[in-house]
Scaffold this motif. Structure first.
Motif, PDB file in Angstrom:
ATOM      1  N   SER A  82      15.367  14.972  31.557  1.00 40.42           N
ATOM      2  CA  SER A  82      14.076  15.286  32.186  1.00 40.42           C
ATOM      3  C   SER A  82      14.337  15.645  33.638  1.00 40.42           C
ATOM      4  O   SER A  82      15.125  14.990  34.317  1.00 40.42           O
ATOM      5  N   SER A  83      13.679  16.686  34.105  1.00 37.30           N
ATOM      6  CA  SER A  83      13.965  17.246  35.419  1.00 37.30           C
ATOM      7  C   SER A  83      13.132  16.600  36.514  1.00 37.30           C
ATOM      8  O   SER A  83      12.221  15.818  36.259  1.00 37.30           O
ATOM      9  N   PHE A  84      13.469  16.936  37.761  1.00 34.90           N
ATOM     10  CA  PHE A  84      12.682  16.455  38.895  1.00 34.90           C
ATOM     11  C   PHE A  84      11.219  16.868  38.746  1.00 34.90           C
ATOM     12  O   PHE A  84      10.312  16.114  39.087  1.00 34.90           O
ATOM     13  N   ARG A  85      10.995  18.060  38.237  1.00 32.98           N
ATOM     14  CA  ARG A  85       9.633  18.596  38.142  1.00 32.98           C
ATOM     15  C   ARG A  85       8.774  17.813  37.165  1.00 32.98           C
ATOM     16  O   ARG A  85       7.597  17.542  37.435  1.00 32.98           O
ATOM     17  N   TYR A  86       9.349  17.432  36.016  1.00 38.57           N
ATOM     18  CA  TYR A  86       8.557  16.804  34.969  1.00 38.57           C
ATOM     19  C   TYR A  86       8.838  15.311  34.775  1.00 38.57           C
ATOM     20  O   TYR A  86       8.124  14.636  34.048  1.00 38.57           O
ATOM     21  N   GLY A  87       9.887  14.801  35.414  1.00 35.16           N
ATOM     22  CA  GLY A  87      10.314  13.439  35.122  1.00 35.16           C
ATOM     23  C   GLY A  87       9.341  12.353  35.524  1.00 35.16           C
ATOM     24  O   GLY A  87       9.224  11.330  34.855  1.00 35.16           O
ATOM     25  N   SER A  88       8.644  12.546  36.647  1.00 38.05           N
ATOM     26  CA  SER A  88       7.692  11.535  37.109  1.00 38.05           C
ATOM     27  C   SER A  88       6.674  12.191  38.018  1.00 38.05           C
ATOM     28  O   SER A  88       6.922  13.288  38.546  1.00 38.05           O
ATOM     29  N   PRO A  89       5.533  11.534  38.261  1.00 41.90           N
ATOM     30  CA  PRO A  89       4.544  12.097  39.178  1.00 41.90           C
ATOM     31  C   PRO A  89       5.074  12.287  40.593  1.00 41.90           C
ATOM     32  O   PRO A  89       4.563  13.106  41.348  1.00 41.90           O
ATOM     33  N   PHE A  90       6.112  11.526  40.963  1.00 43.94           N
ATOM     34  CA  PHE A  90       6.649  11.609  42.313  1.00 43.94           C
ATOM     35  C   PHE A  90       7.736  12.678  42.446  1.00 43.94           C
ATOM     36  O   PHE A  90       8.113  13.032  43.556  1.00 43.94           O
ATOM     37  N   GLY A  91       8.263  13.152  41.337  1.00 47.24           N
ATOM     38  CA  GLY A  91       9.332  14.137  41.395  1.00 47.24           C
ATOM     39  C   GLY A  91      10.574  13.608  42.087  1.00 47.24           C
ATOM     40  O   GLY A  91      11.328  14.356  42.705  1.00 47.24           O
ATOM     41  N   GLU A 204      -4.897   5.533  55.271  1.00 45.01           N
ATOM     42  CA  GLU A 204      -3.661   6.276  55.052  1.00 45.01           C
ATOM     43  C   GLU A 204      -3.810   7.249  53.870  1.00 45.01           C
ATOM     44  O   GLU A 204      -4.526   6.969  52.911  1.00 45.01           O
ATOM     45  N   ARG A 205      -3.098   8.375  53.949  1.00 48.58           N
ATOM     46  CA  ARG A 205      -3.256   9.413  52.926  1.00 48.58           C
ATOM     47  C   ARG A 205      -2.815   8.964  51.536  1.00 48.58           C
ATOM     48  O   ARG A 205      -3.311   9.471  50.531  1.00 48.58           O
ATOM     49  N   ASP A 206      -1.894   7.999  51.457  1.00 44.46           N
ATOM     50  CA  ASP A 206      -1.429   7.554  50.141  1.00 44.46           C
ATOM     51  C   ASP A 206      -2.051   6.228  49.705  1.00 44.46           C
ATOM     52  O   ASP A 206      -1.596   5.619  48.739  1.00 44.46           O
ATOM     53  N   TYR A 207      -3.095   5.807  50.404  1.00 39.24           N
ATOM     54  CA  TYR A 207      -3.772   4.553  50.043  1.00 39.24           C
ATOM     55  C   TYR A 207      -4.302   4.601  48.609  1.00 39.24           C
ATOM     56  O   TYR A 207      -4.063   3.697  47.802  1.00 39.24           O
ATOM     57  N   ARG A 224      -5.884  13.426  41.690  1.00 37.54           N
ATOM     58  CA  ARG A 224      -6.594  13.567  42.976  1.00 37.54           C
ATOM     59  C   ARG A 224      -5.897  12.774  44.061  1.00 37.54           C
ATOM     60  O   ARG A 224      -5.750  13.233  45.199  1.00 37.54           O
ATOM     61  N   ALA A 225      -5.438  11.584  43.726  1.00 41.99           N
ATOM     62  CA  ALA A 225      -4.738  10.748  44.705  1.00 41.99           C
ATOM     63  C   ALA A 225      -3.409  11.378  45.099  1.00 41.99           C
ATOM     64  O   ALA A 225      -2.992  11.298  46.262  1.00 41.99           O
ATOM     65  N   ARG A 226      -2.734  11.993  44.147  1.00 39.25           N
ATOM     66  CA  ARG A 226      -1.463  12.645  44.453  1.00 39.25           C
ATOM     67  C   ARG A 226      -1.664  13.810  45.412  1.00 39.25           C
ATOM     68  O   ARG A 226      -0.849  14.027  46.321  1.00 39.25           O
ATOM     69  N   VAL A 227      -2.727  14.575  45.215  1.00 36.63           N
ATOM     70  CA  VAL A 227      -3.033  15.680  46.130  1.00 36.63           C
ATOM     71  C   VAL A 227      -3.306  15.132  47.527  1.00 36.63           C
ATOM     72  O   VAL A 227      -2.805  15.654  48.527  1.00 36.63           O
ATOM     73  N   GLN A 228      -4.101  14.068  47.604  1.00 35.41           N
ATOM     74  CA  GLN A 228      -4.435  13.471  48.888  1.00 35.41           C
ATOM     75  C   GLN A 228      -3.197  12.900  49.589  1.00 35.41           C
ATOM     76  O   GLN A 228      -3.103  12.921  50.813  1.00 35.41           O
ATOM     77  N   ALA A 236       0.630  19.934  48.414  1.00 36.99           N
ATOM     78  CA  ALA A 236      -0.650  19.663  47.764  1.00 36.99           C
ATOM     79  C   ALA A 236      -1.032  20.793  46.811  1.00 36.99           C
ATOM     80  O   ALA A 236      -1.494  20.554  45.690  1.00 36.99           O
ATOM     81  N   LEU A 237      -0.828  22.034  47.246  1.00 37.31           N
ATOM     82  CA  LEU A 237      -1.158  23.178  46.401  1.00 37.31           C
ATOM     83  C   LEU A 237      -0.274  23.203  45.155  1.00 37.31           C
ATOM     84  O   LEU A 237      -0.723  23.554  44.063  1.00 37.31           O
ATOM     85  N   GLY A 238       0.992  22.809  45.312  1.00 36.54           N
ATOM     86  CA  GLY A 238       1.892  22.753  44.167  1.00 36.54           C
ATOM     87  C   GLY A 238       1.413  21.759  43.129  1.00 36.54           C
ATOM     88  O   GLY A 238       1.511  22.004  41.917  1.00 36.54           O
ATOM     89  N   ILE A 239       0.897  20.616  43.576  1.00 35.22           N
ATOM     90  CA  ILE A 239       0.370  19.606  42.661  1.00 35.22           C
ATOM     91  C   ILE A 239      -0.849  20.140  41.922  1.00 35.22           C
ATOM     92  O   ILE A 239      -0.998  19.937  40.710  1.00 35.22           O
ATOM     93  N   VAL A 240      -1.721  20.834  42.654  1.00 36.62           N
ATOM     94  CA  VAL A 240      -2.919  21.407  42.037  1.00 36.62           C
ATOM     95  C   VAL A 240      -2.541  22.422  40.964  1.00 36.62           C
ATOM     96  O   VAL A 240      -3.128  22.449  39.873  1.00 36.62           O
ATOM     97  N   VAL A 241      -1.537  23.246  41.252  1.00 34.80           N
ATOM     98  CA  VAL A 241      -1.112  24.271  40.299  1.00 34.80           C
ATOM     99  C   VAL A 241      -0.522  23.635  39.046  1.00 34.80           C
ATOM    100  O   VAL A 241      -0.747  24.109  37.922  1.00 34.80           O
ATOM    101  N   ARG A 242       0.232  22.547  39.206  1.00 39.51           N
ATOM    102  CA  ARG A 242       0.894  21.920  38.051  1.00 39.51           C
ATOM    103  C   ARG A 242      -0.054  21.073  37.209  1.00 39.51           C
ATOM    104  O   ARG A 242       0.237  20.798  36.039  1.00 39.51           O
ATOM    105  N   ALA A 243      -1.170  20.643  37.786  1.00 37.84           N
ATOM    106  CA  ALA A 243      -2.065  19.714  37.097  1.00 37.84           C
ATOM    107  C   ALA A 243      -2.467  20.170  35.688  1.00 37.84           C
ATOM    108  O   ALA A 243      -2.447  19.365  34.754  1.00 37.84           O
ATOM    109  N   PRO A 244      -2.857  21.433  35.493  1.00 35.25           N
ATOM    110  CA  PRO A 244      -3.291  21.827  34.132  1.00 35.25           C
ATOM    111  C   PRO A 244      -2.154  22.168  33.185  1.00 35.25           C
ATOM    112  O   PRO A 244      -2.399  22.430  32.004  1.00 35.25           O
ATOM    113  N   LEU A 245      -0.915  22.184  33.671  1.00 34.38           N
ATOM    114  CA  LEU A 245       0.210  22.614  32.846  1.00 34.38           C
ATOM    115  C   LEU A 245       0.700  21.483  31.949  1.00 34.38           C
ATOM    116  O   LEU A 245       0.667  20.308  32.322  1.00 34.38           O
TER     117      LEU A 245
END
Length: 289
Positions: A82-91, A204-207, A224-228, A236-245
């Motif tokens: 599993s790659s950095f991109r798909y392995g976890s929400p944190f990459g 804080e942004r990651d609260y 939503r929290a990940r974007v914030q 942030a835009l990258g997270i939004v783009v990946r969300a529906p994939l």
């Protein structure tokens, strides 16, 4: 040779992991990659809740050395699972599989640490120690560094405050040194989520991300929290783009084969369906008398 002698001998997990760490260290040294061994049998015995080796090999590489280490691992028979991109929400990590040594999680950063990954690695690297892995010396974080990483790993895994009692007040640790390292790594918010002091960091942004991880959240709320929590607008835009994939790698493991286009489209179609179900369930909980 008798049949019983020719039969394959199962290697105990603890032995396989120890030899696997040695193999990875040799590969990293040959590639000129800085590597810190973390978690599992790399952790000092005084910090282990149980004398268990773990289930896989975990290492943290200097971020700028990850590409050269990846190339070296692949040449030595390691395959990306599993790659950095798909392995976890944190990459944060990429998982490899080897026919002899099992699974390897290669970390390029550690969830909860907000300091720049290269600077964070330097912070852990400058105070490193060494540990013997089957006759091969490998670098490990200091005892304080190990404790901080264990706490952050526990809170990411939703295991709550067990980490504090087990590791932060363990023998050989100075709580003030732990706090100082947390500050230098800019890991205050995630660490506070483990200590039960998260509300101090509401601004804080990651609260919301750590609140959702430790107290529960819907998948929609998590996105939503990940974007914030994103550090930059492009992130942030990258997270939004990946969300529906669809997570193609996870789908491959679930199906046991390469997914077809229909499989991927079906998985993508289910994402908004789940989001609507979560939204409806949340509304019902709020209006329920």
């Amino acid at each position: 040779m008798m049949q019983s002698e020719a039969a394959e001998v199962a290697v105990p997990l603890a032995v396989r992991l120890l030899l696997g760490r040695a193999a990875v260290q040799v590969i990293a040294s040959d590639a000129g990659a800085d590597l810190l061994h973390i978690k599992g049998n790399a952790v000092d015995m005084s910090l282990r809740a149980l004398d268990a080796p773990g289930s896989d090999i975990d290492v943290m590489a200097r971020p700028t050395h990850v590409p050269r280490l990846h190339d070296a691992l692949v040449r030595r028979g390691w395959v990306v699972y599993s790659s950095f991109r798909y392995g976890s929400p944190f990459g944060h990590a990429q998982t490899y599989r080897h026919p002899d040594w099992g699974y390897l999680d290669l970390h390029r950063m550690f969830p909860g640490i907000r300091l720049d990954p290269e600077a964070a690695f330097d912070e852990l690297w400058c105070d490193r120690g060494t540990r013997d892995f089957a006759g091969t010396d490998g670098a490990v974080p200091s005892l304080t560094g190990q404790a901080v990483l264990l706490v952050l790993n526990d809170v990411r895994s939703r295991r709550g405050t067990r980490a504090i009692a087990t590791w932060i007040d363990g023998p050989g640790l100075d709580r003030s040194e732990v706090t100082a390292l947390v500050e230098r790594l800019d890991a205050r918010v995630a660490f506070a989520a483990a200590t039960g002091d998260l509300e101090r960091y509401r601004g804080e942004r990651d609260y919301r991300l750590w609140k959702g991880i430790t107290q529960g959240s819907t998948r929609t709320g998590e996105w939503r929290a990940r974007v914030q929590a994103a550090r930059t607008l492009p992130e942030a835009l990258g997270i939004v783009v990946r969300a529906p994939l669809a997570n193609v790698e996870r789908l491959t493991h679930q199906l046991g084969r390469s997914p077809t286009r229909a499989d991927v489209l079906r998985a993508m179609a289910m994402r908004p369906v789940r989001a609507v179900r979560e939204l409806v369930a949340g509304v019902r909980r709020r209006v329920r008398p």
